[in-house]
Design an enzyme around this catalytic site. Structure first.
Site, mmCIF file in Angstrom:
data_model
loop_
_atom_site.group_PDB
_atom_site.id
_atom_site.type_symbol
_atom_site.label_atom_id
_atom_site.label_comp_id
_atom_site.label_asym_id
_atom_site.label_seq_id
_atom_site.Cartn_x
_atom_site.Cartn_y
_atom_site.Cartn_z
ATOM 1 N N CYS A 30 0.551 -1.175 -0.085
ATOM 2 C CA CYS A 30 -0.153 -0.092 0.557
ATOM 3 C C CYS A 30 0.806 1.288 0.039
ATOM 4 O O CYS A 30 0.383 2.212 -0.714
ATOM 5 C CB CYS A 30 -1.287 0.510 1.043
ATOM 6 S SG CYS A 30 -1.955 -1.327 0.577
ATOM 7 N N THR A 31 2.041 1.657 0.465
ATOM 8 C CA THR A 31 3.346 2.488 0.626
ATOM 9 C C THR A 31 3.698 2.142 -0.830
ATOM 10 O O THR A 31 3.474 3.867 -1.418
ATOM 11 C CB THR A 31 4.381 2.172 1.853
ATOM 12 O OG1 THR A 31 4.213 2.013 2.578
ATOM 13 C CG2 THR A 31 4.945 3.254 1.607
#
Length: 217
Positions: free
Chosen positions: A45-46
């Site tokens: 997700c980063t």
């Protein structure tokens, strides 16, 4: 019942790292994309939010607002954004909803109504919160995609799909497989040959039901 294409998306009021928003008011007359994530400070997700940040000019060129959803709180979001900006090399100017009560995730049918966050939870407890929703200015759902935690989202495809949605909404056409802006488009079956010539000029007939043309530059 889950959200379907052309359903009006839920309206809600929520806290974000940029303050309180009411979703339909925030969309306004723009297109909107809602990206959901199962937890802050997670590796895939980063990278994804870093990609969203890098595309700020592309979203703006398409009159599109972007917003994240993650099932953590505002302070976690603010801390996570530092990592997002460091990895992506671009400011993360979009808001992230603090969905720690799961109201948004449930409203968009990413989690069942009875879902809750256990103490000491891991991303697996909210693994289904890995979706993309593209929403039109009419507040209707135009497209949705859901990804597993192990597969990063393809933002070139999300941009391509957004371009296709905006093109078809404006021009009354459809887009074929692997279409990209500037490529041939499909003339709707309901349009007669005479009307197609008047509207689009020259076109190629592959089959009576498949006619393709180029849009004016």
């Amino acid at each position: 019942m889950g959200l379907r294409i052309n359903d009006t998306v839920p309206n809600f009021t929520a806290e974000t790292d940029q303050g309180t928003i009411t979703f339909h008011d925030w969309i306004g007359d723009s297109w909107a994309i809602l990206f959901s994530h199962p937890k802050d400070f997670t590796p895939v997700c980063t990278t994804e939010f870093g990609a969203v940040a890098q595309l700020a000019d592309e979203w703006a060129a398409r009159n599109t607002k972007v917003m994240g959803v993650s099932v953590d709180g505002v302070e976690d979001h603010k801390g996570w954004k530092k990592d997002i900006e460091s990895f992506g090399g671009a400011p993360a100017g979009f808001p992230i909803i603090a969905d720690d009560g799961l109201a948004v995730s449930k409203a968009f049918d990413m989690l069942p109504a009875e879902a809750y966050l256990p103490d000491g939870r891991t991303p697996a407890d909210s693994a289904t919160v890995r979706s993309v929703f593209i929403i039109g200015p009419d507040k209707q759902l135009k497209l949705s995609m859901t990804y597993p935690m192990t597969v990063g989202r393809n933002f070139a495809e999300i941009l391509r799909a957004l371009d296709g949605l905006q093109t078809t909404a404006k021009e009354n056409v459809a887009t074929p497989a692997n279409w990209t802006p500037g490529g041939d488009v499909v003339i709707p079956v309901a349009v007669s040959n005479e009307d197609a010539t008047a509207k689009y000029g020259e076109f190629t007939t592959h089959f009576p039901y498949l006619r393709m043309t180029k849009l004016p530059e």
